[in-house]
Design an enzyme around this catalytic site. Structure first.
Site, PDB file in Angstrom:
ATOM      1  N   ASP A 333       0.839  -1.189   0.000  1.00 41.56           N
ATOM      2  CA  ASP A 333       0.000   0.000   0.000  1.00 41.56           C
ATOM      3  C   ASP A 333       0.882   1.251   0.000  1.00 41.56           C
ATOM      4  OD1 ASP A 333      -2.624   1.395   0.508  1.00 41.56           O
ATOM      5  OD2 ASP A 333      -1.582   1.946   2.351  1.00 41.56           O
ATOM      6  N   GLU A 369       1.697  -0.401  -5.036  1.00 44.54           N
ATOM      7  CA  GLU A 369       0.750   0.663  -5.369  1.00 44.54           C
ATOM      8  C   GLU A 369       1.619   1.909  -5.551  1.00 44.54           C
ATOM      9  OE1 GLU A 369      -3.443   2.393  -3.683  1.00 44.54           O
ATOM     10  OE2 GLU A 369      -1.776   2.307  -2.268  1.00 44.54           O
TER      11      GLU A 369
END
Length: 692
Positions: A333, A369
């Site tokens: 993330d 990401e």
């Protein structure tokens, strides 16, 4: 590090560079009573440690750390606050929101510069001395090649809470996710890899609890080694391990979405749960002076991976999940945070160097990401091998093409070939691009074709949260409708979006529930909706759409030309002299520069063969047509003696038929034709050594 049982007792080891004393607190089996408080007697450098004889797995504990409370210098030690072990392998109990969790006095005119002396032990989950042993038997990682990988992003609760074939007592748990019904569904679809939204222990934010909501997605980690207790039926680590073993037995990999960019402690007004109380100045990136936090994550704090012990914790955590829990990879993330050094994002920064040299982690799947909200945060294509990256350009470009936006043909062409303009450098492969049209963050596929505006009112933020530009299209009516014409148009649009995803070079990722038409009612930021909004309604699912997805995945699997490792650059092949990719108009001619710049160019064909740089092996050539315009006549390429139509999204049950003069591309359709294997216009023999 952490708590280690050695057969005679438990050794405890924690890090703090600025503490003056570290106390181990032992608790009763119900976690309510502190039964002992022991100062860790040894310190080697910044590691505090001690051994407690006779202690067994299952014991509950926490820490209190003494040191300066000087927020203006970055120090927030407060021994009145019980702390979770940063290396705890399991947690017992839930976080209970109370002002006692704060290191400062809530409401004081001195704000976070004040000091609170209330004991927080009653409100903090207790760390557990865990027994990580597990009988793995003949478990082995599937190690699916990237060219064969199809990712399925899912949520433990969302996948199982309404599944009629999952035992009610196991719904919402790892064991429920590993049930026969779920595994059978994934196998039928052809999924090779599940990507689980965060399953490391996390907190529900206080403002959500006050509104009667919960953190559903899980991006507020408080324990990087512990599975989230709410996903455990009986609170045992072996439940997670059993899930992984069952997925592996079905040939499916397990990837974890992990959050090493920040923690659930928030900014200076957040709770003292773990890292802040152990050594705030080491664990977090602080602004000049030390009182305030760098907030490149948008969550209040940012972990300081430039500190060697913080980097070690992250690396130890990753290795733990691979070696002890057998997971097959990670999706990071806000990964730009992980690569941000003092001078900014660095693809050769400490975190990436540590990952790439690690013999354990270098062999698992690593997905970034590639953005955060910090300066220079958007880094799509900027990550080093072997990282893959979520490609939001694919999502936006494909949605806009099918919505009918003008001038999108050049962008679609880039996305179909793996976004080479972003990823084709430093020896990276076409599989570096993780392609998706939907993900947990945003509209579901059903909502992409049903709503033009987000509807996030249930989140309690007056619909201000979530993406404002979704590149969506309601097809003639906003939200649910009974109009059969609109319903048919929506169904076709979904098939077109899915077909474009599966046919593109790169690694495709599906969002759980899209294959059965799951809707979130227009909510494109359902992070706090742990309810029927996000839980997949399997009973109302579209079985026909699921069958179509399975056929798409099977088509991709049976045609290696659709899933190549090498980028295609229209170079001639030694086997037959033909380019590995040829773009075509509906009339069979190659587009001119004027065509590419024509905003009304809406029927794009692409003829694909195995890359010129690699072996051919006589695989089928494929001709795919993406028509977002009206019905039109097609002239099929003359580079093969015959073409067979194997996919027509307007006829989802088509199994195959001969194609020739007069073949048409229906309005709003994707068509796929294949030529016989080992055929070409020049009569040259393809290279030997394989079969299609």
């Amino acid at each position: 590090m952490g708590a280690s049982f050695d057969g005679e007792g438990v050794n405890f080891a924690v890090f703090s560079a600025h503490a003056e004393k570290v106390e181990l607190c032992l608790f009763s089996s119900d976690g309510r009573k502190e039964t002992a408080r022991i100062s860790l007697p040894e310190r080697d450098g910044d590691i505090w440690h001690g051994h407690v004889g006779g202690l067994m797995p299952g014991a509950l504990y926490g820490f209190r750390v003494h040191g300066p409370y000087a927020p203006e210098q970055g120090h927030r030690f407060n021994p009145h606050k019980l702390l979770i072990d940063p290396y705890a392998r399991a947690l017992e109990g839930r976080l209970k929101w109370s002002d006692a969790l704060m290191g400062y006095k809530v409401g004081s005119p001195r704000a976070d510069m004040s000091y609170d002396t209330r004991d927080s032990a009653f409100a903090v989950p207790k760390s557990v001395v865990a027994d990580p042993s597990f009988i793995w038997g003949d478990d082995a990682p599937p190690r699916v090649p990237l060219t064969e990988t199809v990712i399925y992003e899912t949520h433990v609760r969302g996948m199982t809470m309404l599944h009629p074939a999952v035992d009610k007592g196991l719904r919402g748990t790892f064991l429920g996710l590993a049930s026969d019904a779920v595994l059978d569904h994934l196998v039928r679809l052809g999924i090779t890899t599940v990507e689980l939204l965060p399953v490391q222990a996390f907190a529900d934010e206080r403002f959500l609890v006050a509104k009667g909501l919960r953190n559903y997605w899980g991006y507020q980690t408080i324990g990087f080694f512990a599975p989230e207790p709410r996903y455990l039926a009986k609170g045992q680590l072996r439940e997670f391990q059993s899930m992984v073993r069952r997925f592996h037995a079905a040939g499916i990999e397990v990837i974890l979405d992990v959050v090493y960019n920040h923690t659930g402690e928030g900014d200076e007004f957040g709770p003292t749960l773990c890292f802040r109380g152990f050594d705030n100045a080491s664990y977090y990136r602080l602004l000049h002076g030390g009182r305030h936090y760098v907030n490149d994550t948008g969550t209040g704090n940012t972990l300081n991976l430039t500190h060697p012990m913080v980097l070690r914790m992250v690396m130890d955590s990753l290795r733990y999940w691979v070696e002890v829990c057998h997971v097959d990879g990670f999706r990071f993330d806000l990964a730009t945070v992980l690569g941000r050094e003092a001078h900014g994002f660095d693809a050769n920064g400490g975190f990436f160097d540590a990952i790439r040299q690690d013999p354990v982690l270098a062999r698992v799947k690593l997905i970034a990401e590639p953005w955060d909200i910090g300066p220079g945060g958007y880094q799509l294509g900027g990550y080093p091998h072997p990282f893959l990256e979520w490609n939001d350009r694919f999502r936006d470009g494909v949605r806009r093409w099918w919505r009918g936006d003008a001038g999108m043909a050049p962008d679609l062409a880039k996305r179909l070939l793996g976004s080479a303009e972003r990823f084709d450098h430093h020896g990276r492969a076409a599989t570096s691009s993780v392609n998706f049209v939907t993900a947990h963050d945003g509209f579901t596929l059903q909502d992409v074709v049903s709503f033009t505006l987000k509807r996030n009112w249930a989140n309690g933020e007056e619909n201000r949260d979530g993406h404002h530009e979704n590149h969506s299209d309601n097809m003639g009516a906003e939200g649910p409708t009974d109009d059969p014409v609109i319903l048919a148009a929506r169904a076709l649009r979904k098939r077109n979006l899915l077909a474009t995803l599966i046919l593109a070079q790169g690694v495709p990722m599906l969002l759980a529930g899209d294959e059965v038409g799951h809707t979130q009612g227009g909510n494109n930021n359902a992070y706090a909706q742990d309810n029927a909004t996000t839980w997949i309604d399997w009973a109302a699912g579209d079985a026909g759409l699921a069958a179509f997805v399975a056929r798409l995945v099977a088509l991709r699997r049976s045609h290696p030309v659709l899933r190549q490792r090498r980028f295609l650059h229209a170079r001639p092949r030694a086997a037959d002299g033909l380019p590995d990719v040829i773009w075509r108009r509906a009339d069979g001619q190659c587009p001119t520069p004027a065509d590419w710049h024509d905003p009304s160019f809406r029927c794009l064909g692409v003829e694909l063969r195995m890359a010129a740089e690699g072996p051919d092996h006589g695989h089928h050539a494929v001709y795919a047509v993406f028509n977002t315009g009206p019905d039109c006549v097609l002239r099929l390429p003359d580079t093969a003696p015959a073409w067979e139509l194997v996919l027509d999204t307007t006829r989802p049950d088509l199994s195959g038929e001969a194609a020739g003069p007069g073949t048409r591309a229906p309005a709003q359709s994707v068509l796929v034709f294949r030529a016989p294997a080992q055929s070409n216009a020049y009569g040259a023999k393809p290279s030997t050594g394989g079969t299609s």
